[in-house]
Motif scaffolding. Structure first.
Motif, PDB file in Angstrom:
ATOM      1  N   CYS A 116       0.818  -1.205   0.000  1.00 39.07           N
ATOM      2  CA  CYS A 116       0.000   0.000   0.000  1.00 39.07           C
ATOM      3  C   CYS A 116       0.854   1.260   0.000  1.00 39.07           C
ATOM      4  O   CYS A 116       2.032   1.246   0.382  1.00 39.07           O
ATOM      5  N   LEU A 117       0.219   2.336  -0.430  1.00 38.34           N
ATOM      6  CA  LEU A 117       0.818   3.663  -0.426  1.00 38.34           C
ATOM      7  C   LEU A 117       0.147   4.474   0.669  1.00 38.34           C
ATOM      8  O   LEU A 117      -1.078   4.438   0.820  1.00 38.34           O
ATOM      9  N   PHE A 118       0.959   5.209   1.448  1.00 39.25           N
ATOM     10  CA  PHE A 118       0.416   6.065   2.501  1.00 39.25           C
ATOM     11  C   PHE A 118       0.388   7.519   2.044  1.00 39.25           C
ATOM     12  O   PHE A 118       1.323   7.990   1.385  1.00 39.25           O
ATOM     13  N   LEU A 119      -0.676   8.204   2.412  1.00 37.40           N
ATOM     14  CA  LEU A 119      -0.766   9.635   2.166  1.00 37.40           C
ATOM     15  C   LEU A 119      -0.292  10.382   3.411  1.00 37.40           C
ATOM     16  O   LEU A 119      -0.095   9.792   4.473  1.00 37.40           O
ATOM     17  N   ASP A 120      -0.109  11.697   3.282  1.00 40.26           N
ATOM     18  CA  ASP A 120       0.397  12.476   4.412  1.00 40.26           C
ATOM     19  C   ASP A 120      -0.590  12.407   5.575  1.00 40.26           C
ATOM     20  O   ASP A 120      -1.812  12.369   5.374  1.00 40.26           O
ATOM     21  N   PRO A 121      -0.101  12.403   6.815  1.00 41.95           N
ATOM     22  CA  PRO A 121      -0.963  12.209   7.975  1.00 41.95           C
ATOM     23  C   PRO A 121      -1.760  13.445   8.400  1.00 41.95           C
ATOM     24  O   PRO A 121      -2.644  13.326   9.249  1.00 41.95           O
ATOM     25  N   ARG A 122      -1.471  14.593   7.840  1.00 43.21           N
ATOM     26  CA  ARG A 122      -2.204  15.806   8.243  1.00 43.21           C
ATOM     27  C   ARG A 122      -3.463  16.020   7.413  1.00 43.21           C
ATOM     28  O   ARG A 122      -4.546  16.248   7.957  1.00 43.21           O
ATOM     29  N   GLU A 123      -3.334  15.941   6.105  1.00 49.92           N
ATOM     30  CA  GLU A 123      -4.462  16.254   5.219  1.00 49.92           C
ATOM     31  C   GLU A 123      -4.920  15.073   4.379  1.00 49.92           C
ATOM     32  O   GLU A 123      -5.964  15.140   3.737  1.00 49.92           O
ATOM     33  N   HIS A 124      -4.143  13.994   4.388  1.00 55.13           N
ATOM     34  CA  HIS A 124      -4.448  12.838   3.534  1.00 55.13           C
ATOM     35  C   HIS A 124      -4.669  13.293   2.091  1.00 55.13           C
ATOM     36  O   HIS A 124      -5.595  12.845   1.407  1.00 55.13           O
ATOM     37  N   LYS A 125      -3.759  14.132   1.659  1.00 60.51           N
ATOM     38  CA  LYS A 125      -3.869  14.781   0.357  1.00 60.51           C
ATOM     39  C   LYS A 125      -2.623  14.536  -0.498  1.00 60.51           C
ATOM     40  O   LYS A 125      -2.701  14.414  -1.721  1.00 60.51           O
ATOM     41  N   TYR A 126      -1.481  14.472   0.174  1.00 62.02           N
ATOM     42  CA  TYR A 126      -0.202  14.351  -0.518  1.00 62.02           C
ATOM     43  C   TYR A 126       0.374  12.939  -0.378  1.00 62.02           C
ATOM     44  O   TYR A 126       0.174  12.267   0.636  1.00 62.02           O
ATOM     45  N   ILE A 127       1.120  12.504  -1.391  1.00 59.98           N
ATOM     46  CA  ILE A 127       1.777  11.196  -1.348  1.00 59.98           C
ATOM     47  C   ILE A 127       2.929  11.235  -0.352  1.00 59.98           C
ATOM     48  O   ILE A 127       3.748  12.151  -0.380  1.00 59.98           O
ATOM     49  N   ASP A 128       2.987  10.235   0.533  1.00 59.20           N
ATOM     50  CA  ASP A 128       4.125  10.090   1.447  1.00 59.20           C
ATOM     51  C   ASP A 128       5.064   8.987   0.931  1.00 59.20           C
ATOM     52  O   ASP A 128       6.022   9.250   0.257  1.00 59.20           O
ATOM     53  N   GLU A 129       4.770   7.731   1.266  1.00 57.20           N
ATOM     54  CA  GLU A 129       5.614   6.626   0.808  1.00 57.20           C
ATOM     55  C   GLU A 129       4.866   5.312   0.900  1.00 57.20           C
ATOM     56  O   GLU A 129       3.782   5.225   1.476  1.00 57.20           O
ATOM     57  N   PHE A 130       5.472   4.267   0.341  1.00 57.04           N
ATOM     58  CA  PHE A 130       4.932   2.917   0.474  1.00 57.04           C
ATOM     59  C   PHE A 130       5.306   2.368   1.843  1.00 57.04           C
ATOM     60  O   PHE A 130       6.080   2.971   2.586  1.00 57.04           O
ATOM     61  N   GLY A 131       4.794   1.192   2.174  1.00 56.41           N
ATOM     62  CA  GLY A 131       5.067   0.611   3.476  1.00 56.41           C
ATOM     63  C   GLY A 131       6.542   0.359   3.735  1.00 56.41           C
ATOM     64  O   GLY A 131       7.010   0.489   4.863  1.00 56.41           O
ATOM     65  N   GLY A 132       7.309   0.003   2.689  1.00 54.27           N
ATOM     66  CA  GLY A 132       8.722  -0.287   2.891  1.00 54.27           C
ATOM     67  C   GLY A 132       9.634   0.367   1.880  1.00 54.27           C
ATOM     68  O   GLY A 132      10.777  -0.062   1.707  1.00 54.27           O
ATOM     69  N   ALA A 133       9.151   1.404   1.208  1.00 54.59           N
ATOM     70  CA  ALA A 133       9.964   2.047   0.173  1.00 54.59           C
ATOM     71  C   ALA A 133       9.422   3.439  -0.135  1.00 54.59           C
ATOM     72  O   ALA A 133       8.251   3.728   0.117  1.00 54.59           O
ATOM     73  N   ASN A 134      10.274   4.278  -0.711  1.00 55.55           N
ATOM     74  CA  ASN A 134       9.875   5.614  -1.148  1.00 55.55           C
ATOM     75  C   ASN A 134       9.232   5.559  -2.535  1.00 55.55           C
ATOM     76  O   ASN A 134       9.452   4.621  -3.309  1.00 55.55           O
ATOM     77  N   PHE A 135       8.476   6.594  -2.856  1.00 55.96           N
ATOM     78  CA  PHE A 135       7.781   6.695  -4.148  1.00 55.96           C
ATOM     79  C   PHE A 135       8.531   7.622  -5.090  1.00 55.96           C
ATOM     80  O   PHE A 135       9.122   8.624  -4.669  1.00 55.96           O
ATOM     81  N   PHE A 136       8.509   7.292  -6.375  1.00 51.88           N
ATOM     82  CA  PHE A 136       8.926   8.262  -7.391  1.00 51.88           C
ATOM     83  C   PHE A 136       8.016   8.131  -8.604  1.00 51.88           C
ATOM     84  O   PHE A 136       7.408   7.080  -8.853  1.00 51.88           O
ATOM     85  N   GLY A 137       7.911   9.216  -9.344  1.00 50.63           N
ATOM     86  CA  GLY A 137       7.153   9.206 -10.586  1.00 50.63           C
ATOM     87  C   GLY A 137       7.952   9.880 -11.684  1.00 50.63           C
ATOM     88  O   GLY A 137       8.792  10.747 -11.414  1.00 50.63           O
ATOM     89  N   ILE A 138       7.704   9.491 -12.922  1.00 50.24           N
ATOM     90  CA  ILE A 138       8.309  10.111 -14.089  1.00 50.24           C
ATOM     91  C   ILE A 138       7.187  10.770 -14.881  1.00 50.24           C
ATOM     92  O   ILE A 138       6.253  10.089 -15.329  1.00 50.24           O
ATOM     93  N   THR A 139       7.259  12.084 -15.043  1.00 49.62           N
ATOM     94  CA  THR A 139       6.193  12.797 -15.743  1.00 49.62           C
ATOM     95  C   THR A 139       6.237  12.522 -17.247  1.00 49.62           C
ATOM     96  O   THR A 139       7.215  11.977 -17.774  1.00 49.62           O
ATOM     97  N   GLU A 140       5.183  12.913 -17.920  1.00 50.60           N
ATOM     98  CA  GLU A 140       5.132  12.775 -19.381  1.00 50.60           C
ATOM     99  C   GLU A 140       6.284  13.516 -20.039  1.00 50.60           C
ATOM    100  O   GLU A 140       6.758  13.133 -21.112  1.00 50.60           O
TER     101      GLU A 140
END
Length: 333
Positions: free
Chosen positions: A201-225
């Motif tokens: 699973c992916l966790f969102l930020d704990p304050r607003e549940h709006k922003y991406i935080d990280e996965f349970g055991g790893a960080n997230f990254f994305g590559i834009t178009e």
């Protein structure tokens, strides 16, 4: 030992390393053949959770030598985690010496280059003095074990993730420390994700549940178009050494990398996505499902070209197949 079918599991090797903090100072650490630790029933770690740990790998090169990848950063992160939990940090120089000692002592268990497996090294620090009331420990044990492991995830195969309804850590809590409590609190979310057919699973930020935080055991990254490497910036996620390294690799590859807040509402701007960490290295993300909607990145069965190129360069550096930036690799003859 079957190097090609190790799994990501514990194997009891001949040597561990141990050091103790007592009477206000660290005693000289030493190798030990004991793979157990004796604790009082009133030990701090059992009741108030003073525990921090690290994870790093030793890589067998083609020429038979052994590489360590940026181990000083693990030592510094362990010290930072200890400070956050009010613990007595183990000195970074001594940390580096302990890692080299345990690798040399268990050298025959560093898997061969062609296997793609590694020697996983787990240093940890626990409060061991007896306590009843809530207070920090006055005695600590630093211990290191090593175990040969295969891949944490099965190669560059995209996996499906879901967004958790739980928080991994509090906004001003211990999210940036590598401590067992953060992982314990994420287990229920991971269990539910697996029951629902997802890799994790992916966790969102704990304050607003709006922003991406990280996965349970790893960080997230994305590559834009447009080909930009983007990864979350948050005070409640772990400062990953793999992430720090990939930011530099992405810069070398012309991906204009950036750490910034990422709204989940903007998730579809990413053509590719991945999870990154010491255990996983890079695990491509095929999709993320949130509130019943599936968001697909590149292809659910094929890894994107940018993710593949990032993975190949980082792995080549770690195994000594490509030149490393200055200071990234320490070689054990």
């Amino acid at each position: 030992m079957d190097w090609n079918n190790l799994g990501f599991e514990y194997h009891d090797l001949p040597y561990s390393f141990e050091a103790k903090f007592k009477d206000g100072k660290w005693e000289k650490g030493h190798l030990t053949e004991k793979s157990t630790i004796e604790l009082s029933e009133a030990s701090e770690v059992l009741h108030y959770g003073q525990e921090v740990f690290e994870g790093l790998k030793a890589y067998r090169r083609k020429d038979g030598k052994i590489n360590l990848f940026r181990p000083e950063l693990n030592g510094q992160r362990l010290a930072n985690s200890a400070a956050r939990l009010g613990m007595e940090a183990y000195p970074v120089d001594d940390f580096l010496d302990s890692i080299k000692q345990i690798v040399k002592a268990n050298e025959e268990f560093v898997p061969p280059y062609e296997s793609g497996a590694t020697l996983y090294i787990r240093p940890f620090l626990i409060g061991t003095s007896t306590v009843v009331g809530v207070q920090p420990a006055t005695e600590y044990t630093y211990h290191v074990y090593a175990t040969p492991v295969g891949a944490y995830v099965n190669g560059l195969n995209p996996a499906a993730y879901t967004v958790s309804e739980y928080d991994r850590a509090a906004y001003a809590g211990t999210g940036s420390a590598k401590t067992s409590g953060n992982y314990a609190s994420s287990l229920i979310a991971s269990i539910q994700a697996h029951k629902d057919g997802y890799a994790d699973c992916l966790f969102l930020d704990p304050r607003e549940h709006k922003y991406i935080d990280e996965f349970g055991g790893a960080n997230f990254f994305g590559i834009t178009e447009e080909g930009q490497f983007v990864t979350p910036k948050s005070r409640s996620i772990l400062p990953s050494i793999t992430k720090r390294s990939l930011l530099e690799v992405a810069e070398r590859q012309g991906l204009n990398p950036i750490e910034t807040q990422i709204e989940f509402a903007d998730i579809d701007k990413f053509a590719e996505a991945g999870a990154m960490g010491t255990a996983a290295v890079i695990s491509p993300v095929g999709s993320i499902t949130y509130q019943g909607k599936k968001h697909v990145f590149y292809d659910e069965e094929k890894t994107g070209p940018v993710t593949t190129k990032l993975y190949n360069e980082l792995i080549a550096i770690q195994y000594g197949d490509a030149p490393a930036p200055e200071g990234w690799v320490q070689t054990i003859d």
